[in-house]
Scaffold this motif. Structure first.
Motif, mmCIF file in Angstrom:
data_model
loop_
_atom_site.group_PDB
_atom_site.id
_atom_site.type_symbol
_atom_site.label_atom_id
_atom_site.label_comp_id
_atom_site.label_asym_id
_atom_site.label_seq_id
_atom_site.Cartn_x
_atom_site.Cartn_y
_atom_site.Cartn_z
ATOM 1 N N GLY A 29 0.813 -1.209 0.000
ATOM 2 C CA GLY A 29 0.000 0.000 0.000
ATOM 3 C C GLY A 29 0.847 1.258 0.000
ATOM 4 O O GLY A 29 0.540 2.235 -0.708
ATOM 5 N N LEU A 32 2.242 1.793 -3.496
ATOM 6 C CA LEU A 32 1.235 2.330 -4.401
ATOM 7 C C LEU A 32 0.939 3.793 -4.087
ATOM 8 O O LEU A 32 0.796 4.620 -5.004
ATOM 9 C CB LEU A 32 -0.044 1.496 -4.302
ATOM 10 C CG LEU A 32 -1.211 1.907 -5.209
ATOM 11 C CD1 LEU A 32 -0.801 1.949 -6.676
ATOM 12 C CD2 LEU A 32 -2.389 0.963 -5.010
ATOM 13 N N VAL A 68 -5.496 -4.721 -2.307
ATOM 14 C CA VAL A 68 -5.110 -3.317 -2.433
ATOM 15 C C VAL A 68 -5.019 -2.988 -3.915
ATOM 16 O O VAL A 68 -4.368 -3.723 -4.678
ATOM 17 C CB VAL A 68 -3.758 -3.046 -1.741
ATOM 18 C CG1 VAL A 68 -3.371 -1.575 -1.865
ATOM 19 C CG2 VAL A 68 -3.813 -3.463 -0.268
ATOM 20 N N ARG A 70 -5.700 0.450 -7.105
ATOM 21 C CA ARG A 70 -6.106 1.814 -7.431
ATOM 22 C C ARG A 70 -7.625 1.893 -7.452
ATOM 23 O O ARG A 70 -8.309 0.928 -7.767
ATOM 24 C CB ARG A 70 -5.522 2.227 -8.783
ATOM 25 C CG ARG A 70 -5.792 3.679 -9.118
ATOM 26 C CD ARG A 70 -4.911 4.204 -10.209
ATOM 27 N NE ARG A 70 -5.215 5.603 -10.486
ATOM 28 C CZ ARG A 70 -4.464 6.415 -11.210
ATOM 29 N NH1 ARG A 70 -3.339 5.956 -11.749
ATOM 30 N NH2 ARG A 70 -4.803 7.680 -11.406
ATOM 31 N N THR A 71 -8.162 3.063 -7.109
ATOM 32 C CA THR A 71 -9.604 3.224 -7.001
ATOM 33 C C THR A 71 -10.331 2.824 -8.280
ATOM 34 O O THR A 71 -9.930 3.180 -9.385
ATOM 35 C CB THR A 71 -9.977 4.682 -6.684
ATOM 36 O OG1 THR A 71 -9.269 5.555 -7.562
ATOM 37 C CG2 THR A 71 -9.647 5.028 -5.256
ATOM 38 N N VAL A 80 -6.710 4.928 -3.544
ATOM 39 C CA VAL A 80 -6.455 3.503 -3.309
ATOM 40 C C VAL A 80 -7.670 2.877 -2.642
ATOM 41 O O VAL A 80 -8.211 3.430 -1.673
ATOM 42 C CB VAL A 80 -5.208 3.289 -2.424
ATOM 43 C CG1 VAL A 80 -5.009 1.803 -2.121
ATOM 44 C CG2 VAL A 80 -3.968 3.865 -3.110
ATOM 45 N N ARG A 137 -11.687 3.359 1.102
ATOM 46 C CA ARG A 137 -11.086 4.116 -0.002
ATOM 47 C C ARG A 137 -10.400 5.350 0.571
ATOM 48 O O ARG A 137 -10.984 6.081 1.378
ATOM 49 C CB ARG A 137 -12.164 4.522 -1.011
ATOM 50 C CG ARG A 137 -11.674 5.410 -2.143
ATOM 51 C CD ARG A 137 -12.756 5.568 -3.210
ATOM 52 N NE ARG A 137 -12.898 4.331 -3.976
ATOM 53 C CZ ARG A 137 -13.894 4.105 -4.846
ATOM 54 N NH1 ARG A 137 -14.840 5.014 -5.036
ATOM 55 N NH2 ARG A 137 -13.930 2.955 -5.521
#
Length: 343
Positions: A29, A32, A68, A70-71, A80, A137
């Motif tokens: 996480g 990212l 985990v 990307r949105t 994320v 989120r």
């Protein structure tokens, strides 16, 4: 202008069985967050979310999974998504459990409360004997409004031993409607993933076209590949309906909270022996779900067996279906889209 969300963004899955797994998920996480330009405050909030979610699994269920990625959102601002799911005993009173100081594991009782505070968006589903699923989120900056009229949640899982997933999905949306695409490249591994990526390119090229036109475009793009099963659904906000065209065994279901309706696909392989593309229409009111899933997921699921799940975040619906109905002998994909309710 159409916005495209796809499975081509990496999805990182972490089985949680030991404290070391918590650290591995947190590090992923953080990596990212750095790549997306999070500042220290936002990166720290994401680290807390992942740590508390994974630790909660160990304490209360013994094992589970943290994802985990990307949105899955049409918003341009990076963010994320974190999904934590287990098959533990469930939580009897979830609202009470989220209060600070409440614990059933002899700890300080800050875990669930921290999840809700630190995440910009938060949702949870749990039921006695059916485990728990959490969705969090965290945005890079101030939480923005969603520009499209749908919420999306999706998961892809490759066959054990494979890194590339031959199943994929994509969503194109604007203020008038949204198009959903689910694809299953024949076989598995890198060649199947190439076929799936080709189908996603078809939606990228024709994001607002009819489902039949998107399938025809994919048919041409997939000729150099091994081919794929493909389903495309176009949600039209003005007519309150969804139009659907499918070739092969990527299934599609509309669920309005009361009834489940399967949409019809024809036999064939997109890119090779596709004989007939036919569209079908079904009502799709506000609040309805459209679920696309590959044959890596069993078809005998029923959301009625999960009280209240159909009202939760689409990512939670996808996570529960993946947890309980994955076959584990092929790639698997679940895409869930809910039409937002507007006043």
């Amino acid at each position: 202008m159409e916005t495209l969300i796809t499975s081509l963004s990496p999805q990182l899955n972490f089985p949680i069985t030991h404290a070391s797994d918590v650290a591995a998920a947190r590090r992923a996480g953080q990596k990212l967050a750095d790549a997306l330009g999070f500042d220290d405050v936002k990166a720290g909030r994401l680290a807390i979310v992942i740590t508390e979610a994974a630790t909660n699994i160990l304490k209360h269920a013994g094992q589970g999974t943290v994802t985990v990625m990307r949105t899955q959102s049409a918003v341009a601002l990076p963010g994320v998504d974190v999904i934590a799911i287990d098959h533990g005993p469930g939580i009897g009173d979830i609202e009470f459990a989220q209060r600070d100081g409440v614990s059933t594991a002899g700890t300080a009782g800050t875990g669930l409360g921290a999840l809700r505070r630190q995440a910009d968006d938060f949702d949870v589903w749990t039921a006695h004997g059916q485990g728990s699923a959490f969705f969090m989120r965290v945005w890079q900056g101030a939480a923005p409004p969603e520009p499209c009229g749908i919420e999306v949640g999706a998961l892809c899982t490759p066959l054990a031993g494979e890194d590339a997933c031959g199943d994929g999905w994509a969503v194109a949306c604007n203020h008038d409607g949204a198009t959903l695409l689910g694809v299953d490249g024949l076989g598995h591994g890198p060649e199947a993933a190439k076929a799936a990526a080709g189908a996603i390119r078809a939606l990228e090229q024709r994001p607002a076209d009819t489902p039949a036109d998107v399938v025809q475009t994919a048919h041409g793009l997939l000729r150099p590949t091994r081919g794929a099963a493909l389903s495309v659904a176009r949600i039209d906000y003005g007519s309150d309906e969804v139009r659907f065209a499918g070739i092969g065994n990527v299934n599609a279901v509309v669920h309005d909270g009361l009834a489940r309706r399967a949409l019809v696909s024809h036999n064939g392989i997109v890119g090779h022996n596709m004989r007939k593309v036919q569209e079908f229409a079904a009502p799709f009111p506000q609040g309805a779900l459209c679920v696309l899933y590959s044959d890596g997921i069993q078809s005998q699921w029923d959301l009625a067996a999960y009280p209240g799940l159909h009202t939760r975040a689409p990512a939670l619906v996808a996570a529960v279906l993946m947890r309980d109905f994955i076959r584990r002998r092929d790639d698997a994909m679940v895409l869930v889209a809910r039409r937002k309710v507007t006043s």
